[in-house]
Design an enzyme around this catalytic site. Structure first.
Site, PDB file in Angstrom:
ATOM      1  N   TYR A 156      43.876  41.515  38.078  1.00  0.00           N
ATOM      2  CA  TYR A 156      43.582  42.607  37.141  1.00  0.00           C
ATOM      3  C   TYR A 156      44.812  43.505  37.025  1.00  0.00           C
ATOM      4  O   TYR A 156      45.468  43.814  38.016  1.00  0.00           O
ATOM      5  CB  TYR A 156      42.387  43.408  37.635  1.00  0.00           C
ATOM      6  CG  TYR A 156      41.159  42.542  37.804  1.00  0.00           C
ATOM      7  CD1 TYR A 156      40.638  41.847  36.722  1.00  0.00           C
ATOM      8  CD2 TYR A 156      40.556  42.409  39.046  1.00  0.00           C
ATOM      9  CE1 TYR A 156      39.535  41.027  36.872  1.00  0.00           C
ATOM     10  CE2 TYR A 156      39.441  41.597  39.207  1.00  0.00           C
ATOM     11  CZ  TYR A 156      38.933  40.906  38.114  1.00  0.00           C
ATOM     12  OH  TYR A 156      37.860  40.103  38.274  1.00  0.00           O
ATOM     13  N   ASP A 204      39.297  40.814  31.254  1.00  0.00           N
ATOM     14  CA  ASP A 204      38.801  42.016  31.933  1.00  0.00           C
ATOM     15  C   ASP A 204      39.938  43.020  32.115  1.00  0.00           C
ATOM     16  O   ASP A 204      40.876  42.768  32.874  1.00  0.00           O
ATOM     17  CB  ASP A 204      38.229  41.607  33.301  1.00  0.00           C
ATOM     18  CG  ASP A 204      37.433  42.727  33.956  1.00  0.00           C
ATOM     19  OD1 ASP A 204      37.436  43.857  33.421  1.00  0.00           O
ATOM     20  OD2 ASP A 204      36.812  42.466  35.007  1.00  0.00           O
ATOM     21  N   HIS A 206      39.397  45.835  33.439  1.00  0.00           N
ATOM     22  CA  HIS A 206      39.041  46.437  34.734  1.00  0.00           C
ATOM     23  C   HIS A 206      39.335  47.929  34.753  1.00  0.00           C
ATOM     24  O   HIS A 206      39.820  48.471  35.753  1.00  0.00           O
ATOM     25  CB  HIS A 206      39.768  45.710  35.872  1.00  0.00           C
ATOM     26  CG  HIS A 206      38.880  45.387  37.038  1.00  0.00           C
ATOM     27  ND1 HIS A 206      38.672  46.256  38.074  1.00  0.00           N
ATOM     28  CD2 HIS A 206      38.138  44.294  37.312  1.00  0.00           C
ATOM     29  CE1 HIS A 206      37.841  45.704  38.950  1.00  0.00           C
ATOM     30  NE2 HIS A 206      37.488  44.518  38.501  1.00  0.00           N
ATOM     31  N   GLU A 230      36.297  42.975  28.462  1.00  0.00           N
ATOM     32  CA  GLU A 230      35.451  43.590  29.497  1.00  0.00           C
ATOM     33  C   GLU A 230      36.061  44.892  30.012  1.00  0.00           C
ATOM     34  O   GLU A 230      37.266  44.952  30.275  1.00  0.00           O
ATOM     35  CB  GLU A 230      35.325  42.562  30.628  1.00  0.00           C
ATOM     36  CG  GLU A 230      34.450  42.981  31.763  1.00  0.00           C
ATOM     37  CD  GLU A 230      34.261  41.810  32.750  1.00  0.00           C
ATOM     38  OE1 GLU A 230      34.294  40.629  32.316  1.00  0.00           O
ATOM     39  OE2 GLU A 230      34.099  42.080  33.940  1.00  0.00           O
ATOM     40  N   GLU A 256      29.440  47.085  34.758  1.00  0.00           N
ATOM     41  CA  GLU A 256      29.303  46.703  36.165  1.00  0.00           C
ATOM     42  C   GLU A 256      29.358  47.899  37.117  1.00  0.00           C
ATOM     43  O   GLU A 256      28.978  47.784  38.266  1.00  0.00           O
ATOM     44  CB  GLU A 256      30.325  45.629  36.547  1.00  0.00           C
ATOM     45  CG  GLU A 256      31.760  46.082  36.548  1.00  0.00           C
ATOM     46  CD  GLU A 256      32.731  44.927  36.793  1.00  0.00           C
ATOM     47  OE1 GLU A 256      32.778  44.017  35.955  1.00  0.00           O
ATOM     48  OE2 GLU A 256      33.431  44.950  37.810  1.00  0.00           O
ATOM     49  N   HIS A 306      26.595  40.939  35.808  1.00  0.00           N
ATOM     50  CA  HIS A 306      27.755  40.844  36.704  1.00  0.00           C
ATOM     51  C   HIS A 306      27.454  39.838  37.826  1.00  0.00           C
ATOM     52  O   HIS A 306      26.450  39.979  38.517  1.00  0.00           O
ATOM     53  CB  HIS A 306      28.002  42.243  37.298  1.00  0.00           C
ATOM     54  CG  HIS A 306      29.300  42.403  38.010  1.00  0.00           C
ATOM     55  ND1 HIS A 306      29.377  43.006  39.242  1.00  0.00           N
ATOM     56  CD2 HIS A 306      30.566  42.070  37.671  1.00  0.00           C
ATOM     57  CE1 HIS A 306      30.638  43.043  39.623  1.00  0.00           C
ATOM     58  NE2 HIS A 306      31.393  42.491  38.703  1.00  0.00           N
ATOM     59  N   ASP A 310      30.722  39.241  45.347  1.00  0.00           N
ATOM     60  CA  ASP A 310      30.035  40.301  46.082  1.00  0.00           C
ATOM     61  C   ASP A 310      28.644  40.591  45.501  1.00  0.00           C
ATOM     62  O   ASP A 310      28.110  41.697  45.651  1.00  0.00           O
ATOM     63  CB  ASP A 310      30.902  41.567  46.252  1.00  0.00           C
ATOM     64  CG  ASP A 310      31.517  42.068  44.964  1.00  0.00           C
ATOM     65  OD1 ASP A 310      31.061  41.635  43.885  1.00  0.00           O
ATOM     66  OD2 ASP A 310      32.454  42.884  45.035  1.00  0.00           O
TER      67      ASP A 310
HETATM   68 MG    MG Z   1      34.692  43.167  35.540  1.00  0.00          MG
END
Ligand code: MG
Length: 398
Positions: A156, A204, A206, A230, A256, A306, A310
């Site tokens: 990212y 993304d 981010h 995203e 997210e 999402h 994790d």
């Molecule tokens: Mg993301």
């Protein structure tokens, strides 16, 4: 009616990522449910909320009253909608849906009204340090029939070159926004030229760009026909999304980081986003996610829950059940789990030729081998990857 007799957490890290599973036990032999409460970076706090506060609140309650128990958990601490409490509630909430399915003898997607599709299309994340490396990885996923791919050059924020940082700068993940934007456009040029319109592309940001840079990038990406862009902006700057929308036709996906219905209400009812992609445990579990899916359907917003590493396999199973059901499903994020995860979590959804399939067992159809899970203890540590900085050292959203 079956009653709750015990609620406990199982903490395990088979892939090195701290996962928090909640097990709700009942007074009926072999009747239990599992839920995902994974907040990988504050796991002990979630464990405490589940065992020290939710367990005493819920032991003795009727397992069938999911809606009432969700509100009881949500309001019991008076202050609400934070990530620690929401993840704890999610663990119990998903476990109760799992139990309800087991009592009914039906998979959870059947409790919702049945399937809208037999398999769930998903996207996979790909990053590489070179454009040729990126193309090779995409080609290999194409052989597995994966058609939606999230592409990143570097990780990212891209690959920062030689930055002229002030002396004494803190360590961290540095981003050079100008280089990141320029490299991202080069990446799309290269990948689109190579694959033409054969694949769907996602990227993304981010949350690492300023509002004006995010608008510039979204506009410049129009010609590459993204499936979606995203998190172009941080959660705290969603007020800019209306302006971004006016500037660009690039589809937008956010969510997210969301904890609270107030964070999605305006975006959905004003049709400012194309995809909602909350982390289901982060908003309080299956019960609020089901409601969010229905709300989104009314406004033409599609789901893209999402689904990174994790989120536990139990959480992924919940994502899959909801995605099998919702008419306004868009795409699902899928993590390439290592083989050990299929052993620790028997019944995990399976991937075949570009689709994810749930099994047809009652509930979420997934279990945990607790003895095996114990062999992979969690490690509590401070989080390193969230220390993201601008070239002058200023911390920004990670
Ligand atoms: Mg993301």
């Amino acid at each position: 009616m079956p009653k709750i007799t015990n609620i406990r957490t199982i903490l395990t890290a088979p892939e090195g990522i701290n996962l928090i599973i909640v097990k709700v036990e009942t007074d009926q032999k072999d009747l239990h449910g599992l839920g995902c409460a994974t907040f990988a970076y504050r796991e002990l706090a979630v464990k405490s909320v589940v065992e020290d506060y939710l367990k005493p609140l819920l032991v003795g309650k009727d397992v069938h009253k999911i809606e009432d128990l969700w509100h009881l958990m949500h309001h019991n601490a008076y202050w609400r909608n934070g990530p620690i409490i929401n993840n704890a509630i999610s663990g119990v909430d998903m476990a109760l849906w799992d139990i309800k399915g087991k009592i009914a003898g039906l998979p959870v997607y059947e409790l919702l009204g049945g399937k809208s599709r037999e398999g769930v299309p998903f996207y996979r994340h790909v990053n590489a340090d070179t454009l040729d490396g990126l193309v090779k990885k995409i080609e290999s996923l194409r052989k597995e029939h994966v058609n939606h791919i999230r592409i990143q050059w570097g990780l990212y924020g891209g690959i920062a070159g030689d930055l002229n940082k002030p002396s004494g700068s803190e360590p961290g993940e540095y981003i050079d926004p100008v280089q990141y934007i320029s490299d991202t456009l080069k990446m799309f040029d290269h990948v689109r030229a190579h694959f033409k319109d054969e694949i769907e592309l996602i990227h993304d940001v981010h949350e690492r760009l300023s509002p004006s840079n995010a608008m510039y990038l979204a506009k410049a990406l129009e010609k590459y026909r993204l499936f979606y862009l995203e998190d172009p902006l941080p959660l705290e700057q969603y007020g800019w999304i209306e302006k971004l929308r006016e500037q660009s036709t690039t589809p937008i996906a956010v969510g997210e980081l969301m904890n609270n219905p107030a964070e999605w209400e305006n975006l959905i009812k004003n049709r400012l986003i194309d995809f909602i992609r909350v982390h289901i445990s982060q908003i309080g579990g299956f019960t609020p996610a089901r409601k969010l899916a229905v709300l989104s359907e009314q406004f033409g917003v599609r789901t893209a829950w999402h689904g990174p590493g994790d989120v536990s396999p139990i959480g992924h199973a919940a994502n899959v059940h909801l995605s099998l059901h919702s008419n306004n499903f868009g795409i699902l994020e899928w993590w390439d789990f290592k083989d050990i995860m299929y052993k620790v979590f028997p019944g995990m959804p399976k991937v075949e030729k570009g689709y994810i399939y749930a099994n047809d067992k009652p509930g979420f159809g997934i279990d945990i081998d607790e003895e095996l899970a114990k062999q992979y203890p969690i490690k509590t540590r401070t989080t390193q990857w969230t220390k993201t900085r601008m070239p002058d050292g200023t911390l920004i959203t990670p």
